[in-house]
Scaffold this active site. Structure first.
Site, PDB file in Angstrom:
ATOM      1  N   VAL A   1       0.829  -1.203   0.000  1.00  0.00           N
ATOM      2  CA  VAL A   1       0.000   0.000   0.000  1.00  0.00           C
ATOM      3  C   VAL A   1       0.863   1.252   0.000  1.00  0.00           C
ATOM      4  CG1 VAL A   1      -1.785   1.290   1.235  1.00  0.00           C
ATOM      5  CG2 VAL A   1      -1.889  -1.208   1.175  1.00  0.00           C
TER       6      VAL A   1
ATOM      7  N   GLU B   1     -12.536   0.342  17.603  1.00  0.00           N
ATOM      8  CA  GLU B   1     -13.468   0.497  16.487  1.00  0.00           C
ATOM      9  C   GLU B   1     -14.800  -0.199  16.785  1.00  0.00           C
ATOM     10  OE1 GLU B   1     -11.620  -0.663  12.807  1.00  0.00           O
ATOM     11  OE2 GLU B   1     -10.148   0.956  12.904  1.00  0.00           O
TER      12      GLU B   1
ATOM     13  N   HIS C   1     -13.221   3.175   8.673  1.00  0.00           N
ATOM     14  CA  HIS C   1     -12.419   2.047   8.183  1.00  0.00           C
ATOM     15  C   HIS C   1     -12.878   1.621   6.785  1.00  0.00           C
ATOM     16  CE1 HIS C   1      -9.687  -1.371   9.799  1.00  0.00           C
ATOM     17  NE2 HIS C   1      -9.512  -1.221   8.505  1.00  0.00           N
TER      18      HIS C   1
ATOM     19  N   ARG D   1      -3.291   1.029  10.740  1.00  0.00           N
ATOM     20  CA  ARG D   1      -3.834   0.473  11.975  1.00  0.00           C
ATOM     21  C   ARG D   1      -3.943   1.597  12.999  1.00  0.00           C
ATOM     22  NH1 ARG D   1      -5.910  -3.450   9.832  1.00  0.00           N
ATOM     23  NH2 ARG D   1      -6.298  -4.440  11.843  1.00  0.00           N
TER      24      ARG D   1
END
Length: 628
Positions: free
Chosen positions: A235, A344, A363, A315
């Site tokens: 990523v 979360e 998210h 994260r």
């Protein structure tokens, strides 16, 4: 492990003589071996009759798993374990395309929002579990599975919600889906960066409240600014690629990133402190580990350029959220764009979420239609492959064996497992197996042969036939250590071709008695077997001091005999009388009229009477039946 042969190397066959290629000349791709356990004892017999090499990455055959048990190694009959279609629990929303892949091969239970207690109640009836980031797969889950859980699939990249130590201890393979959502996560990071720089979220909320505040929401340009990409993996590198297209100067910190890959993208690799001190924008792409937990804290923020902007689509736990609020209030951090959080969903009264200089999303990094479908299919194929006995390139708790090594060693995997399986069946009582030595004869240098996969298959062959524990690359070393089994390795140089990684594999079990004394090396109590791969087929080439040439398929009868005419016919007639089909016969002898070994391949397991009758043939001194 010794890196070279010992001063007195083991006795091998003539290494300088020509011999057939280990691989079939008719195929450019090595044949993958069948599952390294008998189909009758496979947990999933319907799924293991055919193995194919997937186009995405080479995969190596491993076995299904069962509960670890710590009994000493002693001879006993194998414990069969037969199950119907595997059962897979999907505990979080998965794309329908992936569910359909799973349903072709397994019974699928889609039960979302399970409490920890509910998950533990269900898991003992499941062979595989598929989660996203919300389900915590703890040691308690693996304990509650009682050995049945064989695969955990993480639909995404991060695996911090899975206890990898416990998974490995219980022999459970953990796989993830690291590629399908790479572009989606990178695009979301760039979108958040642009939206943050131009106050898109705040301006939108203002207009919907009936206001027109052009002067309040003046932003900053991206072109010419320095972006620090913290973590240059899949990523991170995609974010860097896109940022370069926006005219940004990109630097990165990643102690494991190849410098040539970074240079190819025009990215400069720098130290952590250099990155955070020079950056106008910081984009986080690092995993959550004990080392990175709250890595971005008060001390870290104090080293940053005043007015820095932070993006996090990795994260949540890598940022100390209270410290970030303080940095925002002081102006050290001008803005933050966050897609992930320590908890979360975050609390409704979270000061960070409600901060006017923070934009947030729930998210959504992987939340595109394309990524959701891709992740679902990727994880479904990885889980089903693992249940079929394949080791995917996305396994995260198995030794990281490069794909090219997996492909090259594929023909030798069955040979290693078969030699271990044969050797343990030759052990006669005593205190069990304590030490095994494996000698790899190779023309390559000691550093050019990765033996971890072969060692795990030898461990599998030795332990599985005498216990109900299933072994694979994940837990082989752990179980060997738990049982007090010492496996040493040596690499002996041979003058064969370097085109093939291994010329021969020799397995030695020392300080034991043997059911077949001819398998002992001369002058000591060490069982010694040697094998090779010829035309893609594993073959037994030495039993003790005797040379043979035996295909390691089906079942095997070994007889030590005095060499004389008619022996093959006499033994064949006995087996025929008891309706036992002979697939091959091979005789290795020390000289004409002297002692030799007759190796007989049989399709069926001979009954006790037929074996006794063979043993009573006058010229046969000893015999043994071995199941392969």
């Amino acid at each position: 492990m010794a890196s070279t042969a010992s001063p007195n190397p083991p006795t091998f066959t003539n290494l300088s003589s020509p011999r057939p290629s280990p691989l079939s000349s008719s195929s450019t791709t090595p044949k993958l071996p069948h599952l390294p356990f008998p189909i009758s004892s496979s947990p999933f017999p319907k799924l293991t009759t055919k193995i194919t090499l997937r186009s995405t990455a080479p995969r190596i055959i491993i076995s299904a798993l069962k509960t670890i048990e710590s009994a000493p190694i002693t001879s006993q009959d194998p414990v069969p374990f037969v199950s119907p279609r595997p059962s897979i629990l999907v505990s979080e929303k998965l794309g329908e395309a992936g569910i359909e892949v799973l349903r072709q091969f397994a019974d699928v239970d889609c039960s979302y929002d399970l409490s920890p207690d509910d998950l533990c109640d269900r898991i003992s009836r499941c062979d595989a579990l598929i989660v996203r980031s919300g389900t915590k797969v703890t040691r308690r889950v693996f304990e509650a599975a009682k050995g049945r859980l064989k695969v955990v699939g993480r639909a995404g990249v991060g695996i911090d919600n899975v206890d990898l130590v416990a998974a490995t201890e219980f022999g459970c393979l953990v796989v993830n889906a690291p590629t399908a959502n790479t572009v989606a996560a990178a695009e979301h990071g760039v979108a958040l960066m642009a939206a943050m720089a131009r106050n898109v979220a705040q301006a939108d909320a203002s207009m919907k409240a009936g206001k027109w505040q052009r002067s309040k929401y003046v932003g900053v340009s991206l072109v010419g600014k320095t972006l620090a990409v913290m973590g240059f993996g899949k990523v991170g590198s995609e974010v860097a690629r896109r940022a370069k297209g926006l005219g940004m100067h990109v630097i990165s910190h990643d102690p494991y990133a190849p410098a040539d890959r970074a240079r190819a993208l025009g990215v400069e690799l720098v130290s952590f402190d250099q990155a955070i001190a020079a950056a106008d924008f910081i984009s986080l792409h690092i995993p959550l580990t004990p080392t990175t937990n709250k890595l971005f804290n008060d001390e870290t923020f104090s080293k940053m350029k005043k007015g820095v902007r932070i993006i996090n689509v990795a994260r949540g736990g890598v940022i100390d959220e209270d410290a970030l609020v303080r940095a925002l209030d002081s102006g050290t951090v001008a803005q933050a764009a966050l897609d992930v959080f320590t908890e979360e969903p975050p609390p409704k009264d979270s000061r960070l979420v409600l901060h006017e200089n923070v934009i947030v999303t729930p998210h959504l990094g992987a939340s595109t239609k394309e990524a959701q479908e891709g992740v679902a299919i990727e994880i479904a194929e990885a889980v089903m492959g693992a249940l079929n006995g394949e080791l995917s390139a996305t396994a995260v708790n198995a030794p990281m064996v490069p794909p090219e090594v997996l492909s090259e060693l594929a023909p030798y995997v069955r040979l290693a497992e078969k030699l271990g399986r044969l050797a343990v069946q030759l052990v006669a009582g005593g205190d069990g197996i304590k030490a095994v030595k494996v000698v790899y004869s190779t023309a390559r240098s000691a550093d050019d042969l990765d033996t971890r996969l072969l060692r795990s298959m030898i461990t599998k062959g030795i332990i599985e036939p005498i216990s109900d524990t299933f072994i694979n690359l994940v837990n082989a070393d752990f179980i060997a250590k738990q049982r007090g089994l010492r496996i040493s390795e040596e690499k002996a140089f041979s003058e064969s071709s370097t085109d093939y990684p291994v010329d021969s594999i020799q397995v030695r079990i020392s300080s034991v008695n043997s059911k077949f004394k001819s398998a002992l090396s001369e002058g000591d109590s060490e069982i010694r077997l040697e094998g090779r791969v010829k035309d893609g087929i594993p073959r037994l080439t030495h039993v003790g001091p005797f040379g043979v040439d035996v295909s390691l398929e089906g079942n095997l009868i070994l007889c030590r005999q005095i060499d004389q005419p008619g022996m093959i016919g006499r033994v064949g007639n006995i087996l025929g009388k008891y309706n036992v089909n002979v697939s091959f016969m091979s005789v290795g002898r020390t000289g004409r009229g002297k002692k030799g070994i007759m190796a007989i391949g049989v399709d069926e397991e001979p009954n006790k009477e037929s074996l006794e009758e063979i043993g009573h043939v006058q010229a046969i001194e000893e015999s043994v039946f071995l199941k392969l």
